[in-house]
Scaffold this active site. Structure first.
Site, PDB file in Angstrom:
ATOM      1  N   ASP A  13       6.953  26.354 -87.620  1.00 15.83           N
ATOM      2  CA  ASP A  13       6.536  27.298 -86.576  1.00 15.83           C
ATOM      3  C   ASP A  13       7.457  28.514 -86.485  1.00 15.83           C
ATOM      4  OD1 ASP A  13       4.519  25.445 -85.833  1.00 15.83           O
ATOM      5  OD2 ASP A  13       6.019  24.330 -84.694  1.00 15.83           O
ATOM      6  N   LYS A  16       5.517  31.977 -90.168  1.00 13.87           N
ATOM      7  CA  LYS A  16       5.237  32.208 -91.593  1.00 13.87           C
ATOM      8  C   LYS A  16       3.975  33.029 -91.804  1.00 13.87           C
ATOM      9  CE  LYS A  16       5.566  27.751 -92.377  1.00 13.87           C
ATOM     10  NZ  LYS A  16       6.446  26.993 -91.520  1.00 13.87           N
ATOM     11  N   GLY A  40      -0.004  25.111 -88.698  1.00 12.46           N
ATOM     12  CA  GLY A  40      -0.734  26.063 -87.861  1.00 12.46           C
ATOM     13  C   GLY A  40      -0.120  27.431 -88.002  1.00 12.46           C
ATOM     14  N   HIS A  41      -0.869  28.337 -88.554  1.00  5.32           N
ATOM     15  CA  HIS A  41      -0.391  29.713 -88.661  1.00  5.32           C
ATOM     16  C   HIS A  41      -1.225  30.572 -87.719  1.00  5.32           C
ATOM     17  CE1 HIS A  41       1.731  28.746 -92.252  1.00  5.32           C
ATOM     18  NE2 HIS A  41       0.678  28.675 -93.030  1.00  5.32           N
ATOM     19  N   GLN A 223       4.982  23.552 -92.376  1.00  7.19           N
ATOM     20  CA  GLN A 223       6.120  22.912 -91.687  1.00  7.19           C
ATOM     21  C   GLN A 223       7.441  23.628 -92.028  1.00  7.19           C
ATOM     22  OE1 GLN A 223       3.856  20.523 -93.529  1.00  7.19           O
ATOM     23  NE2 GLN A 223       2.661  20.962 -91.744  1.00  7.19           N
TER      24      GLN A 223
END
Ligand code: IMP
Length: 427
Positions: A13, A16, A40-41, A223
């Site tokens: 998180d 990225k 999750g981006h 991650q």
């Protein structure tokens, strides 16, 4: 042959999506090499905000080919709904390539993830519940289902049978759950085959040919370093290798091809799920970082644990990944503090320790040793170059760079695509 690896230098998180997207226009291929829809981006393009879980963020850059490598675990229902969600918003996803060797997250893997966590009780990992660990376990146990298996019904049935043999014993006898029927799983999986078919490819060949033709290939880790199964805070980790070596195995590209390894580093620290976190804050500063930084998981919606910057971790990330650069994100979140503590070392049982201890017990006992750096009050979101930053913000960045062991080549000063200061070009 520019092959760049972009990965999280902390516990994930770090932002990225913003970094990948910044490079997107000049990149020919963006490759995910591990993890699955536990990632999750959030990518902001103009006034549009996209939350991606499984798809590489390059999917939003026209001209870029997004690739799901062999090291990724794919939940077909999530993938298809993510694709149709983007199509509805006018994003062309037809260039996507998926490795035939990528493993499939089956419905029973998701079930096993959830029941195992429940069974662990207070010892739980705090997984995302997406079936990631059980799918990688099946891969290592050689009872996994791969994307290519969807195209051979008889093989698929045999493999699902083999995988469910032990799991059904476990589900019924240990966890007191109902057995899962082989036919039902096979039918569901076969239902995805045709929809996925246009995307399935020999991605190893495609990527190596692209590198030979001097195309720009970006390997995007999910991650982060401290969640790596080998190099993270085991067992409070994910079940894959987000670290740089994972890019090679997870995409089928040799280490000699990698030209640059960029670590994404948040200007403070966050973590989701359980496990040690030396600089974690339980006071109003932690609450403020969470609120100002919008620290809520894109995938799970869980509040992230927040704390000050930890230089010991950053140094460790430089070492295990062979980082050539850092992309420092969310510097703007720190605006307004009079003084900003930075963890420079740990105190473990009365000793000062400069490097991440290899012993998990020691890491659990680590207390942060802080150095106080002067803060700033000016709005930095409009800064376009390093010299536009207030002097104290410049000093903060320089101090982090010195402590972390690799140059900070870009700085995020706001969530928008253009709210980035580029110091050294990544290409
Ligand atoms: P899993 O990956 O779902 O097995 O979860 C294992 C650990 O990794 C948990 O602590 C999760 O919260 C954490 N985790 C998984 N994916 C991410 C991510 O994208 N960002 C941050 N933490 C993650």
């Amino acid at each position: 042959m520019p092959a760049l690896v972009l990965l999280g230098a902390q516990w994930g998180d770090e932002g990225k999506g913003k970094a990948t997207d910044l490079l997107g226009g000049s990149v020919d291929y963006v490759v995910r090499y591990q993890g699955g829809n536990n990632a999750g981006h959030t990518v902001v393009v103009g006034d549009q905000k996209y939350a991606l879980h499984l798809l590489p963020s390059g999917i939003l850059s026209p001209g870029c080919t997004p690739v799901i490598g062999n090291g990724v675990v794919v939940d077909p229902s999530v993938l298809l709904s993510e694709l149709s969600g983007l199509n509805e918003r006018g994003v062309d996803t037809s260039k996507l390539l998926i490795s035939g060797n990528a493993h499939i997250i089956t419905p029973y893997n998701v079930t096993v993830d959830k029941v195992t966590e429940r069974f662990l009780g207070k010892r739980k990992i705090g997984t995302t519940g997406r079936g990631i660990g059980p799918t990688y376990a099946d891969k290592i146990n050689r009872v996994g289902i791969r994307v290519q298996d969807l195209y051979d019904e008889s093989i698929l049935t045999q493999k699902v049978e083999a995988a469910l043999d032990v799991k059904n014993q476990m589900l019924t006898k240990l966890y007191n759950r109902r057995a899962i029927a082989v036919e039902q799983v096979v039918e569901e999986l076969l239902g995805y085959a045709e929809k996925l078919a246009p995307y399935v490819a020999d991605t190893v060949l495609v990527l190596n040919e692209a590198l030979e033709q001097d195309k720009v290939v970006l390997f995007e880790g999910g991650q982060g370093t401290l969640l790596d199964i080998d190099h993270g805070t085991y067992p409070f980790v994910t079940s894959s290798n987000p670290t740089a070596g994972g890019a090679c195995t997870g995409a089928g590209v040799g280490p000699t091809k990698i030209s640059r390894v960029i670590g994404i580093l948040k200007a403070y620290t966050t973590r989701v799920g359980a496990g040690p976190f030396p600089t974690e804050l339980f006071d109003e500063d932690g609450e403020a970082l969470r609120r100002i930084g919008g620290e809520r998981g894109v995938t799970t919606g869980r509040d992230r644990r927040c704390g000050w910057f930890d230089a010991v971790i950053a140094r460790y990330a430089t070492r295990v990944n062979g980082l050539t650069d850092f992309f420092l994100t969310k510097l703007d979140v720190l605006t307004g503090w009079e003084q900003i503590p930075v963890c420079v070392a740990y105190e473990i049982d009365g000793r000062r320790v400069e490097e991440l201890p290899y012993s998990q017990t020691d890491f659990h006992h680590a207390k942060p040793v802080y150095e106080m750096l002067p803060g700033w009050n000016e709005d930095i979101s409009k800064a376009k170059s390093f010299s536009d930053l207030p002097k104290n913000a410049q000093a903060y960045v320089k101090a982090l760079e010195e402590m972390s062991g690799a140059p900070i080549s870009a700085i995020g000063v706001g969530p928008g695509r253009d709210e980035t200061i580029e110091i050294n070009s990544f290409l």
